[in-house]
Every structure is written in C-alpha cells, then in structure tokens.
Design an enzyme around this catalytic site. Structure first.
Site, mmCIF file in Angstrom:
data_model
loop_
_atom_site.group_PDB
_atom_site.id
_atom_site.type_symbol
_atom_site.label_atom_id
_atom_site.label_comp_id
_atom_site.label_asym_id
_atom_site.label_seq_id
_atom_site.Cartn_x
_atom_site.Cartn_y
_atom_site.Cartn_z
ATOM 1 C CD GLU A 83 -3.121 -0.628 0.156
ATOM 2 O OE1 GLU A 83 -3.356 0.388 -0.211
ATOM 3 O OE2 GLU A 83 -3.561 -1.592 -0.453
ATOM 4 C CB SER B 123 -50.680 -26.848 42.258
ATOM 5 O OG SER B 123 -51.731 -27.477 42.126
#
Length: 871
Positions: free
Chosen positions: A86, A487
C-alpha cells in the site's frame, strides 16, 4: 543566452503561477475541511459485546466487526505486508508521496485513464475517517490536504495504527483484528505469513478479493502482496516460495462466541438500546456483563432442550418434513378416466449423488443440535442417511423405535416393528448425533418451555432459557409468557394462612366441595388430582400432596382480600391477582420470571427482591460506566442493626461484633440498598418445610405410614435434603410447572404450548399436554420437573448441602400424625413438628375421648402453626 534566459523566466513564471494556483486551491478547499485533531482521541466504531458474570462471551451486536489493537499488538510482518503493497515509502514522505503522484500523473497523460492510484496510507486514513470514496478531483485534493494536516498532528506509528484498525476488509470486518477472526478464526498473533498476505491484499477490493467470495482471486492477490514483500526485502525468497504455494480456504468464522445464550443476549441488547439508543449501543464498544453464570446457563439450555425433546418423542412421530423423491406417475386422459382413484405414489430408487442431497438440504434449517438429513435407504430396523453437513451414517433401531405415529396429544399409534413403518427413502428428517456415524431420528418439538434461575439473595438472574431455539422463535417465554400457575400458587396461599393462625400441623378437611354459583347457574366443584380424599389432613401434607380442596378451604377461611394482599408481597401485581376462589387453584397468570422471583422471597427468608440481568457496563477500555446496585436480602444486617441500637458507642460495638460483620458480606450496606422484609422468617420457614416434604415426603415407610410428595422424583435424583419445591398443573394440563429452591438458588421450569389451539390436518382443537403411553397423563411432576432436576444436578454440584435453619422463635414437639396434637407415643404414628413458639398444641391426643373434628359447617377452625418434618 537570451533564449536560455527567456526559458528560465518562463519556467520561473510558470512555477510561481503554479505555486499561486496551488496556494489558491489549497486555501479554497481548506475552508470547510474537518478538524483532524479529534484523531488524537478517536473512538472507532466497535460492536457491543455481551458477557456472562464469569466473563464468557455470549454475543456481539453491531454492523461492523472490529477488534481495536494497539500498534504494539500488531505483528511486524503484518505491518510490513501492508506497507509493501500500500505505501512502501510511508515512513519517508510527509503524507503525500510525490513519486507516486508523478507516476500516476504520467499514467493518466499516457493512457487518459486513472489506472494507478497515488494514495498513501495517510491519505487513506483521511478518506476513511472524513471523506467518501467518490473518484473526483475535488475529493482527491481534500484528501491530500487532510493527509498533510494529519502528518503534522500525529506520529507515523499512530497513523498506521488508525489505518490498520479502520480499513474495511470485507465480510463486515473492519481492521486487521476482525479480519483475522472472520477469515481464519484466529487472533492476529496466530496468523501465518500466507494469511497475513491475504489480509493485506484486501484493501484494493475487499468484496471480490476475499477467499469467501473467491479463493482464486484471494490467492492471486495474496501472491502479489508476497511479491511486493520480497521486492522490498520484507521476506526471503524461501519464505516467498513456501507462502505462495500454501493452500487457502474460504470459510466464514463468526464472532468468537464462547457460549450461545440468545435469549439472554437479546434481553441485554434491548436494555442497552433503551439506555443509550441504537447507534451508540452498537458502535461504542460497550462491554455488557450480565448476571448469568455460564455453567448454570448451559445446564439450563441442555435441560430445556432435552426435556422438550423427551416430551415430544413420548407423544409420537409426526412424519418427515418433506420427501422430494416421491413422484406421481403421469396418466394420459384415457388412463385417468379408467382409474378415477388418486394415482398411487411411486418411490423411485435413489438417484441423487451425495453432493446433490447436501445441496438440497441447505434449504432446511437446523435447530439446537437437530440437523436435517435425507434417508437414502431403509433396512429391516435401520436406515442410512446423509446430513446437511455432508456426514453420512446410520440410524439404528434404538434411534428410531420411539417413533409411534402421532395421532393427537392424547393418543399415539402402535409401537413400530420395522424401519419402513417410520421412514422411507427420500424422507427429509431431523437427526441427532449418538456417536460417530450413528444418528437418531428426531423432530422439532411443537411444545415450548422455559427455565429461569435466580440468586435468592438479590434476584440476580443466573440462567434464563426462553424456548427450545431462538432461531425457531424469538418469543422469550421466561419473561414474556404469562401463563396460569396451577398449583404453583399454593405455597403463597399457605404462607397467607400461616400469617393468619395456621401451622404445619393444623387440620383442614380434605373432602369434596360443592359450591352453588347463582350467577352461572351451576355448582363449582373443585377436585383433587387424583380424586382421592383423606379427610382431616395436616397442612404439611396438604401442600406436599397438592390437595386442591384444602387450598380452597384455606382461601375461604383467610379471605380472598387478605390472600390477594399477601400474594402481592411476593411481587405479584395486585391487579393481576383474580378476586375469586379459583385463585386457590392457580387461575392467576404470571411469567416464569415473576414466579421465580416470588419463590426467591420464600428462599431468602422473606425479603422482597427485584430481578435484574445487567450487572455492569464498561466502555471498550474497561472503564466502568454503570454498576447495578440491587436490593439485597440480609437477615444478618437486621440482627446487627438491632445490636447497634443497644450501643451508644459504635466504636465499642465494632470491636465486640466484628464476627457479626464478617457473617454478612453485604455490610456495611446503605439502608436504601437493603431489601425490605415483607414476610417473617418464621412464615417462610414453615412454607419451606412443607415444600421440602413435597420433595422428600414423610412418614415411616417400613411401618406402612410413609407417603410421597408430588416432587419425589427430585429427591430420588438429587439425593440432598436442602431442596424445597412445588409442582403445578393447570386445568386440562395446558401448563405444567415446577418451582423450587436450595438456599442459594431458586429455579422455575415451565412447559406448555404457545397457542392453546392446534391443528390436526384441517381440524383445529384445544391443545393440552395430553397423555402418552410412557408416563400417562402429563403433570408438572412428570413434565416440568425433569428439566428442573436436570438443571439442578449441574447447578448444585459445587454447592455444599445447607440445611434450612429454623428461626429462634421456632420450636419442635412430637405430635400425633392424625390429630396434630401432642402425644406421649414414639411409634410411627407420631413425628416431630415445627411450631412458632407459643402456638404449639397443649392438649394430648391420648386425652381425647372422641375424634377431633376441627370443622363446623365446612368452616375451618384455626389451630396452631407447624413446619418442616424431621427425618
């Protein structure tokens, strides 16, 4: 000389003019340039990470994947690779590479096309942070000016660090840290030279040069990078030769999630979005630490998944997902007239290659550990399959013999005798792995389930599962599904009774009830399940055996208003508690999280605590932004505060009570952080004792006076006395529950159908959990309790047995089991029972000349209070 002088003047004038033009352009384009000083403390967009309490990563949220790295953390070979391809003169130029610019200009003049770029790494930083990627001269000039400014502001290493962390590298990966994870499932320090070169080649065209898109493109570009590294002497010829020949795989690696807990992660995500907004939540790099314990969470997932599969298998096999090999023979018009019946389905011989089967299976999704597969051949009691992941193997008889045909939730077909009764070639089915090459037939459960576990001290959520699979349904049943409790409501009804003069040895009539409802024109007849009645029964047995009619009688005796007010103390909203007698049987609807939080009050000795999931929030640098300050249950704090009140000199108190402070890790606690007491510790102790009997039962089995509680399976499986629990089954078995606790952990398990209406072919019917030919009718004890047990077997492994400690005002005396009165006998007809001091009976059973009948006209007398059975 004149010509030379003229040329010099001309070139000088051009130079001056060019300089003036350049200055003018620079001034013009500098007017609205952004301030680059923010790059000194730039905050890169980083995803939100969600962790368990013990630091295990469970999820990541954010469009961009980024793992910010300091320049020192990036391998030198990685830096060399990017610089070589680069910007090889990065450390020599001032942000603009004049040689590169000249080369690009010459190429433009010669070809008329922009074939060569001249962007330095600094210019790319400027573009990535401030500019678009539009290829215009205006953008290029601004890029050059910004690059020059950046170079004046930042050292080269910091610019390179920004670049390597910011650069987009495809597949939503930004920066080299994320790219290493996405493409290779590694950290940057684990990458090889070929892998480094591949990543360094991505900036030119990240979407086309990555190996997931094209391995060929990626290899070609990688080798260009390697060649550039060789040209600038970053690697040797030997390294180049070896790296350029290395194979390269194209495979996507997801975030390094250590444990999948999507229901928890989604709750954390919603919390963060509500607190910070979407943009900030997803991009600021928050680290969210939940209260989840990774070991308990995995145990909860395994428990819910296995329990739902077990339930689903008990109720029969619903058939294959599809069968693309089934064909219908084509009939001409005459044949169709001669054969009015539907054409018979013809099953051809397998004609697909493995690759074709695998490709076809990609359209079917797997859930949890269920993987789609296709049956390729069927033998007498086995079948050969190929799975979506390409694995081939066998389903033996043990892996398919469960598959009775599903008829309804209440009925299954006959047990199969051959594999052909279950599957045929071409069937697309779900499979589970038994061992290498051996699979089991399965199917995606239609029932749903949830499990939630809390620390009772502060209601921190330790485990949460909202369904079989988040991929199947994102509906989080653990905190979104309001279901009737059945219950599971009874411990709270009994708690209200204990606050109104009742005790564990109090007798209540276990006898049928018939109550005329004038408004409905019918009689309400609540029944026990099963429909057996034992006459006058102690409350310990009534709760342990879940006697419905006893719960109704208690509600009548205490009063509905008092019961509703008492239930609200456990965190149940008063306006959601039905003001009628059906409340005694669990007609109220709450979420599993609500239920678990209510049971936490019983487990912690009577303190109201509020559940929470987020423990703390940190920024990406580890700075703490938020710390949860939960209300804490601390009975020792109460004792210490009482002791403090007796001392005028706190220094003296601190010296003599250091051991008391050591007992309570929450001290010193701001009074605002102490959870309020809503129920007495004696009350919760009595309820806990009855719930302990629901698991362990009681009596003398050898003498024939023993009895089981509804949760006896937990006693058999866990083999520890410090657990208490309660089953729950709603009307028509539409919901099944089990809630229970150990002093350090409370958990609630639920199972049921999301929709009470199901379809069988074209017929809709009311769905319930039904019955099967293995366990019979589905109840909380058979259907929800197995998940609770499986979870607790793991969650309690490292927790020592911790007895339920009786408060100081609790006494135990020997009573007669039948009457609940004192006794001189010591045989199996007696037992020790707990009472609040002063409420124990004073009369002896032997003194009775007539049977005790505590009921007058079906109204309950109010005897003394009792608790826990001693074993």
């Amino acid at each position: 000389m004149k010509l030379l002088r003229s040329l010099l003047i001309f070139f000088f004038s051009c130079g001056v003019l060019g300089l003036i033009v350049a200055i003018a352009v620079a001034v013009y384009f500098s007017r609205d340039l952004p301030d680059v000083t923010e790059l000194k403390d730039v905050q890169l967009q980083t995803p939100m990470l969600v962790y368990t309490h013990d630091g295990v990563l469970i999820s990541q949220f954010g469009e961009k994947r980024r793992i910010p790295l300091a320049i020192e953390q990036i391998p030198q070979q990685m830096k060399d690779a990017f610089l070589a391809v680069e910007d090889s003169r990065f450390y020599d130029h001032p942000g603009i590479d004049l040689i590169g610019v000249t080369r690009a200009f010459v190429s433009l003049v010669m070809t008329g096309e922009k074939r060569q770029g001249a962007s330095t790494i600094t210019m790319q930083v400027a573009r990535n942070f401030y500019l678009t990627r539009d290829k215009t001269y205006r953008r290029k000039i601004r890029e050059i000016l910004l690059a020059w400014r950046i170079e004046q502001l930042l050292p080269k290493d910091q610019i390179l660090e920004l670049y390597l962390n910011k650069i987009p590298l495809g597949q939503r990966a930004h920066g080299v840290g994320a790219a290493a994870e996405v493409y290779f499932g590694k950290t940057v320090d684990q990458l090889t030279l070929p892998e480094i070169a591949m990543i360094a080649g991505l900036p030119k065209a990240p979407s086309r040069l990555n190996p997931i898109y094209s391995v060929e493109n990626a290899v070609e570009r990688r080798n260009v990078v390697l060649a550039r590294m060789l040209a600038v002497d970053a690697i040797s010829r030997e390294e180049f030769d070896q790296a350029s020949r290395a194979p390269l795989e194209g495979k996507y690696h997801g975030p390094a999630i250590e444990m999948h807990a999507p229901y928890v992660a989604e709750m954390a995500r919603q919390y963060m979005v509500e607190r910070y907004g979407e943009e900030q939540a997803y991009t600021t790099g928050f680290k969210v630490y939940t209260t989840i314990d990774s070991k308990q969470q995995q145990a909860a997932i395994d428990a819910v998944v296995q329990n739902l599969l077990d339930y689903d298998h008990r109720h029969g096999y619903r058939g294959p997902i599809a069968n693309p090999w089934l064909t219908v023979p084509e009939l001409d018009e005459q044949s169709a007239q001669e054969q009015p019946l539907e054409p018979m389905v013809v099953l051809p011989e397998p004609m697909w290659e493995q690759a074709e089967i695998v490709e076809h299976l990609q359209q079917y999704r797997g859930y949890q550990h269920l993987v789609p597969a296709m049956v390729t051949s069927v033998s007498e009691q086995s079948a050969e399959v190929i799975r979506r992941d390409g694995a081939a193997g066998t389903i033996d008889w043990d892996g398919m013999k469960w598959a009775r045909a599903f008829i309804t939730d209440e009925r299954q077909g006959a047990a199969p005798k051959t594999a052909a009764e279950i599957v045929q070639p071409g069937d697309v089915i779900m499979t589970e792995v038994v061992q290498d090459g051996v699979f089991a037939l399965s199917q995606l459960p239609e029932a749903s389930g949830a499990l939630i576990a809390l620390n009772p001290e502060d209601a921190a959520i330790r485990a949460l599962v909202g369904g079989f699979s988040f991929a199947q349904s994102q509906f989080n049943r653990a905190f979104q599904a309001k279901r009737q409790l059945g219950s599971n409501i009874k411990p709270f009804i009994y708690s209200a009774a204990f606050d109104n003069g009742y005790g564990l040895a109090s007798l209540v009539a276990d006898a049928p009830i018939s109550h005329w409802d004038a408004s409905a024109g019918v009689a309400w007849r609540p029944k026990n399940s099963p429909e057996t009645y034992d006459g006058d029964t102690r409350l310990r047995l009534g709760l342990a055996q879940s006697k419905n009619v006893m719960s109704v009688r208690l509600l009548r005796a205490v009063g509905i208003d008092k019961i509703r007010q008492h239930l609200s103390k456990f965190g149940f909203p008063l306006d959601e508690i039905p003001p009628n007698e059906s409340l005694a049987l669990g007609s109220a609807s709450f979420t599993p999280l609500d239920v678990a939080t209510g049971f936490a009050v019983l487990a912690n000795g009577g303190f109201q605590v509020k559940s929470y999931l987020i423990e703390r929030i940190e920024d990406q640098h580890g700075n703490r932004l938020f710390q949860q300050q939960p209300k804490v249950a601390c009975s020792e704090c109460e004792a210490i505060e009482e002791s403090i009140s007796e001392f005028s000199d706190l220094t003296e108190f601190a010296d003599i009570a250091a051991d008391q402070f050591a007992m309570c890790p929450a001290l010193p606690v701001d009074p605002a952080q102490q959870a309020p007491r809503v129920v007495s510790d004696t009350n919760t102790f009595l309820v806990t004792q009855a719930m302990n009997s629901a698991i362990w039962g009681g009596g003398n089995w050898s003498a024939g006076t023993g009895w089981n509680g509804t949760g006896w399976r937990a006693a058999r499986a866990l083999k520890r006395r410090d657990i208490a629990g309660k089953t729950g089954t709603t009307n028509d078995a539409k919901d099944a529950w089990f809630s229970g606790f150990q002093p350090n952990l409370v958990a609630t398990s639920w199972i049921g159908f999301d929709d009470h209406r199901r379809k069988l072919g074209s017929t809709a019917y009311n769905a319930n959990l039904g019955r099967d030919q293995i366990v019979g009718k589905e109840f909380g004890a058979k259907t929800a309790l197995p998940a609770w047990i499986k979870f607790m077997q793991v969650a309690l492994q490292n927790m020592p047995v911790q007895s339920f400690t009786a408060p100081d005002n609790i006494v135990s005396v020997r009573i007669d089991r039948s009457s609940g009165l004192l006794t001189h006998r010591t045989d199996s007809s007696t037992r020790f029972e707990y009472f609040v001091a002063g409420s124990e009976p004073t009369q002896y059973a032997e003194a009775l000349t007539q049977p005790v009948d505590p009921f007058i006209d079906n109204e309950v007398q109010q005897p003394s209070t009792v608790d826990d059975e001693l074993f």
